[in-house]
Design a protein around this motif. Sequence first.
Motif, PDB file in Angstrom:
ATOM      1  N   ALA A   1     -48.395  32.476 -29.130  1.00 46.73           N
ATOM      2  CA  ALA A   1     -48.403  31.050 -28.789  1.00 46.73           C
ATOM      3  C   ALA A   1     -47.173  30.696 -27.959  1.00 46.73           C
ATOM      4  O   ALA A   1     -46.192  31.435 -27.926  1.00 46.73           O
ATOM      5  CB  ALA A   1     -48.429  30.213 -30.065  1.00 46.73           C
ATOM      6  N   CYS A   2     -47.239  29.555 -27.285  1.00 47.52           N
ATOM      7  CA  CYS A   2     -46.091  29.058 -26.530  1.00 47.52           C
ATOM      8  C   CYS A   2     -44.971  28.638 -27.482  1.00 47.52           C
ATOM      9  O   CYS A   2     -45.197  28.448 -28.678  1.00 47.52           O
ATOM     10  CB  CYS A   2     -46.512  27.864 -25.669  1.00 47.52           C
ATOM     11  SG  CYS A   2     -47.409  28.364 -24.193  1.00 47.52           S
ATOM     12  N   ASP A   3     -43.779  28.424 -26.891  1.00 46.20           N
ATOM     13  CA  ASP A   3     -42.596  27.910 -27.621  1.00 46.20           C
ATOM     14  C   ASP A   3     -42.992  26.903 -28.675  1.00 46.20           C
ATOM     15  O   ASP A   3     -43.608  25.889 -28.338  1.00 46.20           O
ATOM     16  CB  ASP A   3     -41.722  27.076 -26.642  1.00 46.20           C
ATOM     17  CG  ASP A   3     -40.822  27.916 -25.804  1.00 46.20           C
ATOM     18  OD1 ASP A   3     -40.806  29.138 -26.003  1.00 46.20           O
ATOM     19  OD2 ASP A   3     -40.138  27.323 -24.948  1.00 46.20           O
TER      20      ASP A   3
ATOM     21  N   LEU B   1     -53.210  30.693 -25.200  1.00 50.94           N
ATOM     22  CA  LEU B   1     -52.230  31.769 -25.210  1.00 50.94           C
ATOM     23  C   LEU B   1     -51.056  31.394 -24.302  1.00 50.94           C
ATOM     24  O   LEU B   1     -51.230  30.648 -23.331  1.00 50.94           O
ATOM     25  CB  LEU B   1     -52.872  33.060 -24.683  1.00 50.94           C
ATOM     26  CG  LEU B   1     -54.091  33.563 -25.454  1.00 50.94           C
ATOM     27  CD1 LEU B   1     -54.725  34.735 -24.708  1.00 50.94           C
ATOM     28  CD2 LEU B   1     -53.712  33.973 -26.876  1.00 50.94           C
ATOM     29  N   CYS B   2     -49.893  31.940 -24.609  1.00 47.64           N
ATOM     30  CA  CYS B   2     -48.720  31.751 -23.750  1.00 47.64           C
ATOM     31  C   CYS B   2     -48.824  32.710 -22.569  1.00 47.64           C
ATOM     32  O   CYS B   2     -48.882  33.934 -22.750  1.00 47.64           O
ATOM     33  CB  CYS B   2     -47.431  32.012 -24.529  1.00 47.64           C
ATOM     34  SG  CYS B   2     -45.967  31.857 -23.487  1.00 47.64           S
ATOM     35  N   ILE B   3     -48.831  32.140 -21.360  1.00 41.89           N
ATOM     36  CA  ILE B   3     -48.955  32.992 -20.166  1.00 41.89           C
ATOM     37  C   ILE B   3     -47.580  33.514 -19.733  1.00 41.89           C
ATOM     38  O   ILE B   3     -47.459  34.455 -18.961  1.00 41.89           O
ATOM     39  CB  ILE B   3     -49.682  32.218 -19.042  1.00 41.89           C
ATOM     40  CG1 ILE B   3     -51.088  31.844 -19.532  1.00 41.89           C
ATOM     41  CG2 ILE B   3     -49.784  33.038 -17.763  1.00 41.89           C
ATOM     42  CD1 ILE B   3     -51.904  31.060 -18.540  1.00 41.89           C
ATOM     43  N   GLY B   4     -46.532  32.912 -20.289  1.00 46.73           N
ATOM     44  CA  GLY B   4     -45.180  33.362 -19.951  1.00 46.73           C
ATOM     45  C   GLY B   4     -44.835  34.714 -20.563  1.00 46.73           C
ATOM     46  O   GLY B   4     -43.977  35.434 -20.051  1.00 46.73           O
ATOM     47  N   LYS B   5     -45.480  35.043 -21.678  1.00 46.43           N
ATOM     48  CA  LYS B   5     -45.116  36.268 -22.399  1.00 46.43           C
ATOM     49  C   LYS B   5     -45.880  37.470 -21.866  1.00 46.43           C
ATOM     50  O   LYS B   5     -47.107  37.432 -21.758  1.00 46.43           O
ATOM     51  CB  LYS B   5     -45.434  36.095 -23.894  1.00 46.43           C
ATOM     52  CG  LYS B   5     -44.545  35.076 -24.580  1.00 46.43           C
ATOM     53  CD  LYS B   5     -44.955  34.866 -26.022  1.00 46.43           C
ATOM     54  CE  LYS B   5     -44.010  33.848 -26.659  1.00 46.43           C
ATOM     55  NZ  LYS B   5     -44.508  33.335 -27.933  1.00 46.43           N
TER      56      LYS B   5
ATOM     57  N   LYS C   1     -44.497  22.524 -21.333  1.00 45.06           N
ATOM     58  CA  LYS C   1     -43.370  22.358 -22.258  1.00 45.06           C
ATOM     59  C   LYS C   1     -42.838  23.686 -22.779  1.00 45.06           C
ATOM     60  O   LYS C   1     -41.984  23.704 -23.658  1.00 45.06           O
ATOM     61  CB  LYS C   1     -43.804  21.459 -23.428  1.00 45.06           C
ATOM     62  CG  LYS C   1     -44.164  20.048 -22.980  1.00 45.06           C
ATOM     63  CD  LYS C   1     -44.819  19.234 -24.100  1.00 45.06           C
ATOM     64  CE  LYS C   1     -45.674  18.112 -23.530  1.00 45.06           C
ATOM     65  NZ  LYS C   1     -47.121  18.433 -23.561  1.00 45.06           N
ATOM     66  N   CYS C   2     -43.346  24.802 -22.257  1.00 45.80           N
ATOM     67  CA  CYS C   2     -42.941  26.114 -22.763  1.00 45.80           C
ATOM     68  C   CYS C   2     -41.969  26.769 -21.775  1.00 45.80           C
ATOM     69  O   CYS C   2     -42.285  26.928 -20.596  1.00 45.80           O
ATOM     70  CB  CYS C   2     -44.175  26.981 -22.960  1.00 45.80           C
ATOM     71  SG  CYS C   2     -43.800  28.699 -23.307  1.00 45.80           S
ATOM     72  N   SER C   3     -40.790  27.165 -22.264  1.00 40.45           N
ATOM     73  CA  SER C   3     -39.768  27.704 -21.352  1.00 40.45           C
ATOM     74  C   SER C   3     -40.251  29.003 -20.696  1.00 40.45           C
ATOM     75  O   SER C   3     -39.975  29.246 -19.517  1.00 40.45           O
ATOM     76  CB  SER C   3     -38.459  27.932 -22.109  1.00 40.45           C
ATOM     77  OG  SER C   3     -38.664  28.887 -23.140  1.00 40.45           O
ATOM     78  N   LEU C   4     -40.981  29.835 -21.433  1.00 40.82           N
ATOM     79  CA  LEU C   4     -41.436  31.105 -20.850  1.00 40.82           C
ATOM     80  C   LEU C   4     -42.522  30.878 -19.799  1.00 40.82           C
ATOM     81  O   LEU C   4     -42.557  31.565 -18.767  1.00 40.82           O
ATOM     82  CB  LEU C   4     -41.941  32.040 -21.952  1.00 40.82           C
ATOM     83  CG  LEU C   4     -40.839  32.597 -22.868  1.00 40.82           C
ATOM     84  CD1 LEU C   4     -41.447  33.369 -24.026  1.00 40.82           C
ATOM     85  CD2 LEU C   4     -39.879  33.484 -22.077  1.00 40.82           C
ATOM     86  N   CYS C   5     -43.415  29.941 -20.068  1.00 45.48           N
ATOM     87  CA  CYS C   5     -44.435  29.616 -19.059  1.00 45.48           C
ATOM     88  C   CYS C   5     -43.767  29.023 -17.816  1.00 45.48           C
ATOM     89  O   CYS C   5     -44.138  29.342 -16.682  1.00 45.48           O
ATOM     90  CB  CYS C   5     -45.472  28.644 -19.630  1.00 45.48           C
ATOM     91  SG  CYS C   5     -46.638  29.447 -20.754  1.00 45.48           S
ATOM     92  N   GLN C   6     -42.759  28.178 -18.043  1.00 51.15           N
ATOM     93  CA  GLN C   6     -42.044  27.587 -16.907  1.00 51.15           C
ATOM     94  C   GLN C   6     -41.319  28.669 -16.098  1.00 51.15           C
ATOM     95  O   GLN C   6     -41.291  28.626 -14.881  1.00 51.15           O
ATOM     96  CB  GLN C   6     -41.052  26.521 -17.403  1.00 51.15           C
ATOM     97  CG  GLN C   6     -41.745  25.243 -17.878  1.00 51.15           C
ATOM     98  CD  GLN C   6     -42.644  24.635 -16.808  1.00 51.15           C
ATOM     99  OE1 GLN C   6     -42.212  24.374 -15.688  1.00 51.15           O
ATOM    100  NE2 GLN C   6     -43.919  24.436 -17.134  1.00 51.15           N
TER     101      GLN C   6
HETATM  102 ZN    ZN Z   1     -45.907  29.637 -22.915  1.00 47.74          ZN
END
Ligand code: ZN
Length: 430
Positions: free
Chosen positions: A27-29, A39-43, A80-85
Amino acid sequence: VRHITVIPEIDMPGHSRAILCAYPELACDSLTYLNSNELCIGKEETFTFCENILKEVIALFPGKYIHVGGDEANRDIWEKCSLCQKRMHDNHLGTLSGLQNYFANRIEQFLHKHGKTLIGWDEILDGDISKRAVVMSWREETDGGKEALRRGHATIMSPTSHCYLDYYQDNPFFEPRGIMGYTPLEQIYKYDPVPAEEYDPALLLGVQANLWTEYIASIEHAEYMIFPRILALAEVGWTYPELKSYPEFKERVLSASDYLKNQKGIRSFNIRTEMGPRPESLIPVKSLAKGKKVTYLSPYQEFVGSKEAILTDGWLGNWNANGNRWQGFGGNMDVVIDLERITDIQAVIASFLFVPTAGEYLPDNVEVSFSDDGKNYRPAYAQEIQSDYTIKYHIYPYGWTGQDKTRYIRFHATKPITWGNILCDEIIVK
Ligand code: ZN
Ligand code: ACM
């Protein structure tokens, strides 16, 4: 050999609540399965996880297509997710749809490397996606199928307006709880999947019916929803429009239904006892407001076919909210009707559609007021409404009756819930 290919759909990055429940680290932050489906796309782990699942799916299904969904992701959570950003920044993705598009393209490349072709819902067109991807079009309002063909994608047509077998097939008052809508046999039969614009016929792969089973708990219920409507979609797929005739098809459906029941034990919906469209929607209403101008003090939702005149066009809605009979409001409904001159009136009545599974809610408060000058209003009627959420489907009339004179009628209804709509088909004035 039955000449059938079973195509799996593993929906990502939305509709992924079950994954987040079992693998909370995807999950996102600061989000969990309780407050997100995405799903968190940043990870990078998200990609590893999806690719591992797809590897297993590829090993199970010999066909060339793998469907990876892509529909209905709430993209706002990635904001709002730092990794996605960080992912967006590092890859110069300007928008949240660009971020989902990055995800879709990586998955597409992975499938391609393993000799498979990606199918995705029409949301994959929100960005540049490889021409190898097949588009499955479902959103009636965006008409993604036409766009997919225009952009040179192989396309499967499955619009909510004609292809959703989880929608009601007859008078909802007498049907088992459906999710929403009204998609009777004839509505499916009259579907023409071929766009009016020029297109490459080799790209139009066919049509698909969808039976989502949130409200379908048994095989018997599934058979009831599928049959006989699937026969209509089959004929849409293989018969030229000029050779189609609904009365002739219906005759054949009657004998097919007997065959399905007696020879195959299939528990179909009984088309012989079909009740048909909402009777009130078939005859024009008598109303002093008919054709009179409606001013919207709060905006209506732009449903397919929505127009300002819906509330005074003299027509009540059918069982379903789509089409051009029901006016939807994402916030409060607040409208003024101008009767053009001071008029003797005895009733101001409006009906509201209540389908809580579809986000179609009753207002929690309705007020009617009158004015002779369009500036100073006097209250005539106020009603608080308590919705009964155990009811699956209803159409409720509210309004004023009495003896009065007025030129302007203001109808104000407040929406109780932050999402969904309130829906009104007509304000009838007697
Ligand atoms: Zn994310
Ligand atoms: C869909 O019905 N969300 C594809």
